[in-house]
Every structure is written in structure tokens, then in C-alpha cells.
Write an enzyme that holds these catalytic residues in place. Structure first.
Site, PDB file in Angstrom:
ATOM      1  N   GLY A  92       0.797  -1.221   0.000  1.00  0.00           N
ATOM      2  CA  GLY A  92       0.000   0.000   0.000  1.00  0.00           C
ATOM      3  C   GLY A  92       0.829   1.271   0.000  1.00  0.00           C
ATOM      4  CD  GLN A  93       6.819   2.997  -0.705  1.00  0.00           C
ATOM      5  OE1 GLN A  93       7.208   1.863  -0.990  1.00  0.00           O
ATOM      6  NE2 GLN A  93       7.641   4.021  -0.543  1.00  0.00           N
ATOM      7  CG  HIS A  99       6.327   7.508   4.618  1.00  0.00           C
ATOM      8  ND1 HIS A  99       6.582   7.365   3.275  1.00  0.00           N
ATOM      9  CD2 HIS A  99       5.147   6.897   4.845  1.00  0.00           C
ATOM     10  CE1 HIS A  99       5.578   6.711   2.712  1.00  0.00           C
ATOM     11  NE2 HIS A  99       4.692   6.406   3.640  1.00  0.00           N
ATOM     12  CG  HIS A 101       2.869   5.071   8.361  1.00  0.00           C
ATOM     13  ND1 HIS A 101       1.793   5.827   7.951  1.00  0.00           N
ATOM     14  CD2 HIS A 101       3.413   4.570   7.232  1.00  0.00           C
ATOM     15  CE1 HIS A 101       1.682   5.772   6.631  1.00  0.00           C
ATOM     16  NE2 HIS A 101       2.654   5.014   6.162  1.00  0.00           N
TER      17      HIS A 101
HETATM   18  P1  5GP Z   1       2.077   5.103   2.494  1.00  0.00           P
HETATM   19  O1  5GP Z   1       0.750   4.615   2.000  1.00  0.00           O
HETATM   20  O2  5GP Z   1       2.991   5.512   1.347  1.00  0.00           O
HETATM   21  O3  5GP Z   1       2.756   4.181   3.462  1.00  0.00           O
HETATM   22  O4  5GP Z   1       1.772   6.392   3.354  1.00  0.00           O
HETATM   23  C1  5GP Z   1       1.666   7.674   2.828  1.00  0.00           C
HETATM   24  C2  5GP Z   1       1.030   8.508   3.907  1.00  0.00           C
HETATM   25  O5  5GP Z   1       1.268   9.860   3.610  1.00  0.00           O
HETATM   26  C3  5GP Z   1      -0.481   8.319   4.017  1.00  0.00           C
HETATM   27  O6  5GP Z   1      -0.819   7.940   5.344  1.00  0.00           O
HETATM   28  C4  5GP Z   1      -1.046   9.681   3.629  1.00  0.00           C
HETATM   29  O7  5GP Z   1      -2.197  10.034   4.366  1.00  0.00           O
HETATM   30  C5  5GP Z   1       0.113  10.612   3.907  1.00  0.00           C
HETATM   31  N1  5GP Z   1       0.186  11.765   3.032  1.00  0.00           N
HETATM   32  C6  5GP Z   1       0.076  11.777   1.680  1.00  0.00           C
HETATM   33  N2  5GP Z   1       0.206  13.024   1.204  1.00  0.00           N
HETATM   34  C7  5GP Z   1       0.427  13.818   2.286  1.00  0.00           C
HETATM   35  C8  5GP Z   1       0.647  15.235   2.423  1.00  0.00           C
HETATM   36  O8  5GP Z   1       0.679  16.009   1.474  1.00  0.00           O
HETATM   37  N3  5GP Z   1       0.803  15.700   3.689  1.00  0.00           N
HETATM   38  C9  5GP Z   1       0.788  14.878   4.776  1.00  0.00           C
HETATM   39  N4  5GP Z   1       0.966  15.442   5.979  1.00  0.00           N
HETATM   40  N5  5GP Z   1       0.596  13.546   4.674  1.00  0.00           N
HETATM   41  C10 5GP Z   1       0.417  13.025   3.446  1.00  0.00           C
END
Ligand code: 5GP
Ligand code: ZN
Length: 113
Positions: A92-93, A99, A101
């Protein structure tokens, strides 16, 4: 620049930044999945954890130290919290700048969906 997390690190995109130093930034997730949901990123662009090199070992440890401090500061350390780093499509990246979480403040089931 086309990486949104590089843009956040460079202050070209706004974010609720909760921690910053020379090498890393932490900010609140824009779409929180738990009462506490923050992201810790390196300022250096690394697309996925598969791209972490041996020279990054200190940096990655540093991200965990920051995450632990944020968990303590938010009062979720003792109850428990989850650190997650998704990698590539099946996980789900969605943002291809690594990053960590930090999720906490509620019970989380296991295994994740
Ligand atoms: P992934 O799905 O890649 O592990 O997590 C990406 C995370 O980044 C998601 O939880 C999403 O809500 C967060 N996210 C995406 N775009 C932005 C943004 O522009 N600002 C912030 N603060 N979080 C973001
Ligand atoms: Zn980036």
C-alpha cells in the site's frame, strides 16, 4: 521537485511539523488512521526501504529514535504503538520517499489488513 515529502522537508509544501533536525522531519499525517498518526522522514530522498544503503544505517536508526520520542511525547509509548514502513505496491505504499508511520492511541488488531 516532484516528491511531496521532499517538498515538505524543503518547506515548499505545508505540513504540521512536529519535529525537525538536520537530517529528518516528522509531521502529522494528513489523513490520520489513529488518534496519533505521524510520519518521520529523512530529508534525504530514499524511494523505498529497498533503497536504504549501508551509509544510511545511522540515519535509519535516527528515524527510530525520533519515532520513539514522539510516541513518548504523545503519551502512547507505555500503552503501545505501531511503527510501519510500507514498501511497494502490495503493502500500500503511495508516497515513494521512505516514511515511518507512528500510529497509536487506540488498540490495533493484528495481522494488518
Ligand atoms: P504510504 O501509504 O505511502 O505508506 O503512506 C503515505 C502517507 O502519507 C499516508 O498515510 C497519507 O495520508 C500521507 N500523506 C500523503 N500526502 C500527504 C501530504 O501532502 N501531507 C501529509 N501530511 N501527509 C500526506
Ligand atoms: Zn523525496
Amino acid at each position: 521537485m516532484e516528491c511531496i515529502f521532499c517538498e515538505i522537508a524543503a518547506k515548499k509544501l505545508p505540513a504540521r511539523i512536529i519535529y525537525e533536525d538536520e537530517h529528518a522531519v516528522a509531521f502529522e499525517d494528513i489523513n490520520p488512521k489513529a488518534p496519533v498518526h505521524a510520519l518521520v522522514i529523512p530529508k534525504k530522498h530514499i524511494s523505498t526501504n529497498l533503497d536504504i544503503g549501508q551509509n544510511d544505517n545511522m540515519l535509519i536508526g535516527h528515524l527510530f529514535q525520533i519515532a520513539n520520542q514522539i510516541a513518548k511525547d504523545n503519551g502512547i509509548a507505555d500503552r503501545g504503538f505501531r511503527l510501519v514502513m510500507n514498501c511497494n505496491a502490495d503493502s500500500g505504499q503511495t508516497v515513494f520517499h521512505i516514511h515511518l508511520h507512528i500510529l497509536g492511541g487506540r488498540f490495533m488488531s493484528w495481522p494488518p489488513g
